[in-house]
Motif scaffolding. Structure first.
Motif, mmCIF file in Angstrom:
data_model
loop_
_atom_site.group_PDB
_atom_site.id
_atom_site.type_symbol
_atom_site.label_atom_id
_atom_site.label_comp_id
_atom_site.label_asym_id
_atom_site.label_seq_id
_atom_site.Cartn_x
_atom_site.Cartn_y
_atom_site.Cartn_z
ATOM 1 N N TYR A 1 0.874 -1.178 0.000
ATOM 2 C CA TYR A 1 0.000 0.000 0.000
ATOM 3 C C TYR A 1 0.913 1.230 0.000
ATOM 4 C CZ TYR A 1 -3.582 3.338 1.686
ATOM 5 O OH TYR A 1 -4.432 4.417 1.823
ATOM 6 N N ARG B 1 -11.460 7.894 -3.558
ATOM 7 C CA ARG B 1 -12.462 8.689 -2.869
ATOM 8 C C ARG B 1 -13.527 9.140 -3.852
ATOM 9 N NH1 ARG B 1 -7.698 12.025 -0.298
ATOM 10 N NH2 ARG B 1 -6.940 11.262 -2.293
ATOM 11 N N ALA C 1 -13.163 4.373 -0.645
ATOM 12 C CA ALA C 1 -13.138 5.024 0.663
ATOM 13 C C ALA C 1 -14.498 4.886 1.336
ATOM 14 C CB ALA C 1 -12.812 6.501 0.501
ATOM 15 N N ARG D 1 -4.634 0.827 -3.651
ATOM 16 C CA ARG D 1 -4.860 2.276 -3.678
ATOM 17 C C ARG D 1 -6.299 2.529 -3.219
ATOM 18 N NH1 ARG D 1 -0.742 5.784 -3.859
ATOM 19 N NH2 ARG D 1 -1.838 7.248 -5.186
ATOM 20 N N GLY D 2 -6.502 3.676 -2.620
ATOM 21 C CA GLY D 2 -7.850 4.044 -2.174
ATOM 22 C C GLY D 2 -8.458 5.030 -3.157
ATOM 23 N N GLY E 1 -8.744 7.772 7.037
ATOM 24 C CA GLY E 1 -9.091 7.242 5.711
ATOM 25 C C GLY E 1 -8.047 6.239 5.248
ATOM 26 N N HIS E 2 -6.759 6.580 5.397
ATOM 27 C CA HIS E 2 -5.680 5.638 5.065
ATOM 28 C C HIS E 2 -5.804 4.370 5.920
ATOM 29 C CE1 HIS E 2 -3.072 9.370 3.986
ATOM 30 N NE2 HIS E 2 -3.300 8.743 2.859
ATOM 31 N N THR F 1 2.153 8.753 0.319
ATOM 32 C CA THR F 1 3.004 9.752 0.966
ATOM 33 C C THR F 1 2.726 9.780 2.474
ATOM 34 O OG1 THR F 1 2.799 11.027 -1.077
ATOM 35 C CG2 THR F 1 3.811 12.135 0.776
ATOM 36 N N PHE F 2 1.453 9.613 2.840
ATOM 37 C CA PHE F 2 1.044 9.545 4.247
ATOM 38 C C PHE F 2 1.587 10.725 5.052
ATOM 39 C CE2 PHE F 2 1.368 5.171 2.572
ATOM 40 C CZ PHE F 2 0.040 4.792 2.678
ATOM 41 N N LYS G 1 8.793 15.279 -3.344
ATOM 42 C CA LYS G 1 7.625 16.009 -2.849
ATOM 43 C C LYS G 1 7.998 16.799 -1.616
ATOM 44 C CE LYS G 1 3.226 13.808 -4.002
ATOM 45 N NZ LYS G 1 2.058 13.139 -3.429
ATOM 46 N N GLU H 1 -5.340 8.110 -10.690
ATOM 47 C CA GLU H 1 -5.087 6.723 -10.285
ATOM 48 C C GLU H 1 -5.058 5.786 -11.491
ATOM 49 O OE1 GLU H 1 -4.200 5.558 -7.394
ATOM 50 O OE2 GLU H 1 -4.464 7.368 -6.218
ATOM 51 N N TYR I 1 -15.029 9.068 5.353
ATOM 52 C CA TYR I 1 -13.668 9.555 5.110
ATOM 53 C C TYR I 1 -13.455 9.971 3.662
ATOM 54 C CZ TYR I 1 -12.909 7.183 9.540
ATOM 55 O OH TYR I 1 -12.990 6.766 10.844
ATOM 56 N N VAL J 1 -11.738 13.194 3.249
ATOM 57 C CA VAL J 1 -10.554 13.413 4.082
ATOM 58 C C VAL J 1 -9.283 13.209 3.252
ATOM 59 C CG1 VAL J 1 -9.241 12.573 6.082
ATOM 60 C CG2 VAL J 1 -11.744 12.644 6.165
HETATM 61 P P1 ADP Z 1 -0.076 9.749 -2.813
HETATM 62 O O1 ADP Z 1 0.845 10.940 -2.768
HETATM 63 O O2 ADP Z 1 0.562 8.510 -3.362
HETATM 64 O O3 ADP Z 1 -1.414 10.017 -3.436
HETATM 65 P P2 ADP Z 1 -1.465 9.699 -0.251
HETATM 66 O O4 ADP Z 1 -0.863 9.481 1.089
HETATM 67 O O5 ADP Z 1 -2.114 11.003 -0.508
HETATM 68 O O6 ADP Z 1 -0.284 9.404 -1.276
HETATM 69 O O7 ADP Z 1 -2.532 8.569 -0.556
HETATM 70 C C1 ADP Z 1 -2.185 7.219 -0.624
HETATM 71 C C2 ADP Z 1 -3.389 6.417 -1.098
HETATM 72 O O8 ADP Z 1 -4.420 6.469 -0.128
HETATM 73 C C3 ADP Z 1 -4.005 6.942 -2.400
HETATM 74 O O9 ADP Z 1 -4.465 5.846 -3.160
HETATM 75 C C4 ADP Z 1 -5.156 7.768 -1.923
HETATM 76 O O10 ADP Z 1 -6.180 7.848 -2.889
HETATM 77 C C5 ADP Z 1 -5.603 6.956 -0.712
HETATM 78 N N1 ADP Z 1 -6.331 7.786 0.241
HETATM 79 C C6 ADP Z 1 -5.976 8.997 0.726
HETATM 80 N N2 ADP Z 1 -6.900 9.468 1.591
HETATM 81 C C7 ADP Z 1 -7.892 8.527 1.637
HETATM 82 C C8 ADP Z 1 -9.156 8.439 2.315
HETATM 83 N N3 ADP Z 1 -9.596 9.421 3.094
HETATM 84 N N4 ADP Z 1 -9.910 7.333 2.118
HETATM 85 C C9 ADP Z 1 -9.449 6.358 1.296
HETATM 86 N N5 ADP Z 1 -8.297 6.388 0.608
HETATM 87 C C10 ADP Z 1 -7.518 7.456 0.772
#
Ligand code: ADP
Length: 160
Positions: A6, A90, A119, A87-88, A16-17, A9-10, A41, A98, A123, A126
């Protein structure tokens, strides 16, 4: 033994993550959270800080491992012997980006599948960037991030 990675950047990790992560851990034998290193980044938290926050949150689940990586995500996934990238999704606005990423990754590593989890409604609005923005303006974010993340944000923005 099917492993998934998974990646993200977190910056910082949100509920949500964590929701996506917990659900992925129910589908796969092992899920490796792959934190992208600081390379290209601008991040608020260093990779070591993001690692520590995620490790604390994942500590109770033996199927979850947390690592920092740099370079191509699929190369990292290959080295770990993973079969899938999680990947998530939203909103529709996530979809185009994506899709492009998934297509590129499929080209680089045809043996690795990207698996999307939707998602949860609560969330779905979020994002780490909205959390940072709200927190810097003293908005209430406690429903959207773990308590230690809220504290870490307060320290970053020197709020008390
Ligand atoms: P990136 O810079 O790779 O997009 P993120 O940390 O922003 O890194 O997101 C990592 C993954 O988690 C991405 O697939 C993003 O769509 C998903 N994600 C982020 N926020 C949420 C959320 N609130 N609910 C579900 N998935 C999420």
């Amino acid at each position: 033994m099917i492993k998934a990675v998974y990646p993200g950047t977190f910056d910082p990790v949100t509920n949500g993550h964590l929701d996506i992560l917990t659900r992925a851990a129910e589908l796969f034998d092992e899920v490796i959270v792959a934190i992208a290193d600081d390379n290209n980044k601008e991040t608020l938290f260093t990779s070591a800080e993001r690692l520590a926050l995620l490790q604390t949150e994942a500590a109770g689940n033996p199927k979850i491992k947390v690592m920092v990586f740099s370079g191509l995500t699929v190369e990292f996934a290959r080295r770990q012997g993973a079969r899938a990238l999680i990947r998530g999704l939203r909103a529709m606005s996530d979809y185009e980006y994506e899709l492009q990423l998934a297509m590129m990754n499929k080209k680089f590593a045809p043996e690795i599948e990207t698996v999307f989890l939707m998602a949860q409604v609560e969330y779905s609005f979020v994002s780490s960037s909205a959390i940072k923005w709200a927190s810097s303006l003293r908005g209430r974010i406690e429903d959207f991030v773990p308590a230690q993340v809220e504290r870490a944000l307060r320290e970053k923005y020197r709020l008390s």
